[in-house]
Design a protein around this motif. Structure first.
Motif, PDB file in Angstrom:
ATOM      1  N   GLU A 194     -37.320 -19.424 -57.518  1.00  0.00           N
ATOM      2  CA  GLU A 194     -38.650 -18.948 -57.143  1.00  0.00           C
ATOM      3  C   GLU A 194     -39.458 -20.121 -56.608  1.00  0.00           C
ATOM      4  O   GLU A 194     -39.453 -21.199 -57.212  1.00  0.00           O
ATOM      5  CB  GLU A 194     -39.403 -18.402 -58.355  1.00  0.00           C
ATOM      6  CG  GLU A 194     -39.082 -17.007 -58.777  1.00  0.00           C
ATOM      7  CD  GLU A 194     -40.130 -16.477 -59.759  1.00  0.00           C
ATOM      8  OE1 GLU A 194     -40.102 -15.265 -60.011  1.00  0.00           O
ATOM      9  OE2 GLU A 194     -40.971 -17.249 -60.264  1.00  0.00           O
TER      10      GLU A 194
ATOM     11  N   TRP B 141     -33.409  -9.798 -60.919  1.00  0.00           N
ATOM     12  CA  TRP B 141     -32.222 -10.655 -60.856  1.00  0.00           C
ATOM     13  C   TRP B 141     -31.555 -10.733 -62.234  1.00  0.00           C
ATOM     14  O   TRP B 141     -30.323 -10.616 -62.352  1.00  0.00           O
ATOM     15  CB  TRP B 141     -32.641 -12.037 -60.370  1.00  0.00           C
ATOM     16  CG  TRP B 141     -31.549 -13.064 -60.255  1.00  0.00           C
ATOM     17  CD1 TRP B 141     -31.293 -14.091 -61.117  1.00  0.00           C
ATOM     18  CD2 TRP B 141     -30.582 -13.175 -59.203  1.00  0.00           C
ATOM     19  NE1 TRP B 141     -30.230 -14.841 -60.668  1.00  0.00           N
ATOM     20  CE2 TRP B 141     -29.768 -14.303 -59.494  1.00  0.00           C
ATOM     21  CE3 TRP B 141     -30.318 -12.447 -58.051  1.00  0.00           C
ATOM     22  CZ2 TRP B 141     -28.729 -14.704 -58.678  1.00  0.00           C
ATOM     23  CZ3 TRP B 141     -29.275 -12.845 -57.236  1.00  0.00           C
ATOM     24  CH2 TRP B 141     -28.494 -13.958 -57.553  1.00  0.00           C
TER      25      TRP B 141
ATOM     26  N   SER C 164     -38.380 -21.726 -61.460  1.00  0.00           N
ATOM     27  CA  SER C 164     -39.596 -21.426 -60.703  1.00  0.00           C
ATOM     28  C   SER C 164     -40.461 -22.673 -60.567  1.00  0.00           C
ATOM     29  O   SER C 164     -40.648 -23.420 -61.528  1.00  0.00           O
ATOM     30  CB  SER C 164     -40.389 -20.321 -61.418  1.00  0.00           C
ATOM     31  OG  SER C 164     -41.527 -19.944 -60.670  1.00  0.00           O
TER      32      SER C 164
ATOM     33  N   SER D  75     -37.289 -11.996 -59.534  1.00  0.00           N
ATOM     34  CA  SER D  75     -36.464 -12.657 -60.557  1.00  0.00           C
ATOM     35  C   SER D  75     -36.203 -11.786 -61.778  1.00  0.00           C
ATOM     36  O   SER D  75     -35.121 -11.869 -62.381  1.00  0.00           O
ATOM     37  CB  SER D  75     -37.119 -13.975 -60.979  1.00  0.00           C
ATOM     38  OG  SER D  75     -38.420 -13.772 -61.475  1.00  0.00           O
TER      39      SER D  75
ATOM     40  N   VAL E  54     -33.230 -18.699 -63.782  1.00  0.00           N
ATOM     41  CA  VAL E  54     -34.314 -18.583 -62.808  1.00  0.00           C
ATOM     42  C   VAL E  54     -35.169 -19.836 -62.939  1.00  0.00           C
ATOM     43  O   VAL E  54     -35.746 -20.101 -63.996  1.00  0.00           O
ATOM     44  CB  VAL E  54     -35.181 -17.334 -63.044  1.00  0.00           C
ATOM     45  CG1 VAL E  54     -36.391 -17.346 -62.102  1.00  0.00           C
ATOM     46  CG2 VAL E  54     -34.363 -16.067 -62.840  1.00  0.00           C
TER      47      VAL E  54
ATOM     48  N   MET F  32     -35.090 -19.227 -68.087  1.00  0.00           N
ATOM     49  CA  MET F  32     -36.125 -19.195 -67.053  1.00  0.00           C
ATOM     50  C   MET F  32     -37.204 -20.197 -67.408  1.00  0.00           C
ATOM     51  O   MET F  32     -37.620 -20.297 -68.563  1.00  0.00           O
ATOM     52  CB  MET F  32     -36.723 -17.795 -66.925  1.00  0.00           C
ATOM     53  CG  MET F  32     -37.774 -17.661 -65.835  1.00  0.00           C
ATOM     54  SD  MET F  32     -38.264 -15.918 -65.600  1.00  0.00           S
ATOM     55  CE  MET F  32     -39.425 -16.074 -64.236  1.00  0.00           C
TER      56      MET F  32
ATOM     57  N   MET G 165     -31.297 -17.998 -59.466  1.00  0.00           N
ATOM     58  CA  MET G 165     -32.412 -17.545 -58.635  1.00  0.00           C
ATOM     59  C   MET G 165     -33.446 -18.661 -58.573  1.00  0.00           C
ATOM     60  O   MET G 165     -33.813 -19.237 -59.611  1.00  0.00           O
ATOM     61  CB  MET G 165     -33.038 -16.276 -59.232  1.00  0.00           C
ATOM     62  CG  MET G 165     -34.464 -15.984 -58.794  1.00  0.00           C
ATOM     63  SD  MET G 165     -34.635 -15.448 -57.086  1.00  0.00           S
ATOM     64  CE  MET G 165     -33.851 -13.843 -57.164  1.00  0.00           C
TER      65      MET G 165
ATOM     66  N   ASP H 173     -36.406 -16.610 -53.814  1.00  0.00           N
ATOM     67  CA  ASP H 173     -37.610 -15.818 -53.571  1.00  0.00           C
ATOM     68  C   ASP H 173     -38.726 -16.767 -53.156  1.00  0.00           C
ATOM     69  O   ASP H 173     -39.343 -17.426 -53.994  1.00  0.00           O
ATOM     70  CB  ASP H 173     -37.994 -15.055 -54.850  1.00  0.00           C
ATOM     71  CG  ASP H 173     -39.316 -14.305 -54.710  1.00  0.00           C
ATOM     72  OD1 ASP H 173     -39.690 -13.986 -53.558  1.00  0.00           O
ATOM     73  OD2 ASP H 173     -39.965 -14.054 -55.745  1.00  0.00           O
TER      74      ASP H 173
END
Length: 345
Positions: A282, A334, A237, A331, A235, A212, A280, A318
């Motif tokens: 973000e 997730w 972001s 997340s 993830v 992430m 995922m 998201d």
């Protein structure tokens, strides 16, 4: 006569990409993925020749009650040490799923583990990073948070006297590009070495690893997850967009640039190399440096890649009310879905 703004957009938009995603079958997708992955590794650099023994040394340990936070030094290249925060839930036993947590621009890894720049415990507003490494550890994950080179305690001497959020990206990136490689590639290499360390621990479940990152850390997360198939869930972001709408549309830190990438693919293609593993995205709808219209284009392209790969359920986005920041509301769950919390209470 074109204005300079229009002229340079025309130059970049007319660049014919050699490996854009155009697959219609699963077999074509696999062939595309393998070809672009090889090219991406070539463009950013793998730095595998730097690999040495990690020689881990624990230099700090703090019991936060619900989380044990350690600071470990790792050797990532001859003569180069990387600080890594390691966080694990205090009440969990057994082997835990692992997440590599990658900070963005700011004062370094302290910003995501609940610390101020001087090392004191964070109070008040957690900022755009939301101490997400600490939050993941509280949810049951073994988290490794490397200090990315160029930030915090890994700056050039000339930058150490500057405010904590100043960085050394420019000289580092320029130096790497002059050797035909990139700062993003080296950061990704070091993230993979942090994962090597984490998966070698007795409390890690090597079959359940995630990554992430926010902003510049989102870029490193994308590169690392694309190139290292040990990562089963990612993830990203505050980064996913198109190069045309973000990196090339306004001034960004030089560490975002990959020389030659537009000859081969756009940003969603690069991120799409993570398929068929879980992804995922973000994105704050008010993020000004990675604007929503570019994010929507990227999400559409990524949905197409995951559908063609036959795993549409492994991709989710998201889009939250907010700006350039971590959200976490969707997340974190997730990661629970694809990695599980594991261990025994």
């Amino acid at each position: 006569m074109l204005q300079l703004d229009d002229w340079i957009r025309q130059v970049t938009r007319q660049t014919a990409q050699k490996l854009p995603f155009q697959a219609e079958t699963a077999q074509q997708w696999e062939e595309w993925r393998d070809a672009l992955k090889r090219k991406l590794a070539e463009l950013v650099g793998t730095f595998d020749e730097h690999r040495v023994e990690l020689e881990p040394e624990t230099v700090e340990s703090s019991d936060l009650g619900d989380v044990i936070r350690e600071r470990v030094l790792l050797t990532t290249s001859p003569g180069l040490r990387m600080p890594v925060y390691v966080l694990r839930p205090a009440q969990k036993q057994g082997r835990l799923p692992v997440v590599v947590a990658l900070h963005g621009h700011g004062y370094g890894s302290k910003e995501i583990v609940g610390l101020h720049p001087d090392g004191s415990e964070m109070t008040g507003d957690p900022g755009i990073h939301r101490s997400f490494a600490l939050e993941l550890a509280r949810r049951g994950y073994l988290v490794v948070a490397p200090e990315l080179i160029g930030f915090g305690e890994r700056r050039f001497a000339e930058d150490e006297v500057k405010p904590p959020k100043e960085n050394s990206c420019y000289r580092l990136a320029a130096s790497f590009m002059m050797t035909g490689r990139t700062l993003g590639g080296f950061r990704s290499y070091e993230a993979r070495r942090a994962l090597d360390y984490a998966l070698g621990r007795g409390d890690a479940d090597a079959a359940r690893a995630g990554c992430m990152g926010l902003s510049g850390g989102g870029m490193v997360c994308a590169l690392t997850s694309a190139l290292d198939e040990r990562i089963q869930a990612a993830v990203i972001s505050g980064y996913t967009n198109t190069f045309d709408d973000s990196i090339l549309a306004m001034r960004h830190c030089i560490d975002n640039y990959i020389p030659g990438i537009l000859e081969w693919a756009e940003m969603p293609d690069m991120i799409g190399l993570i398929a068929p593993r879980a992804l995922m995205i973000e994105a704050g709808v008010n993020d000004r440096i990675f604007p929503l219209h570019g994010t929507r284009k990227a999400l559409s392209a990524l949905q197409h890649i995951y559908r063609t790969a036959g795993v549409p359920e492994r991709f989710e986005a998201d889009l939250f009310e907010g700006g350039h920041e971590i959200h976490g509301t969707v997340s974190y769950a997730w990661f629970d879905r694809w990695l599980g919390k594991g261990g025994e209470a």
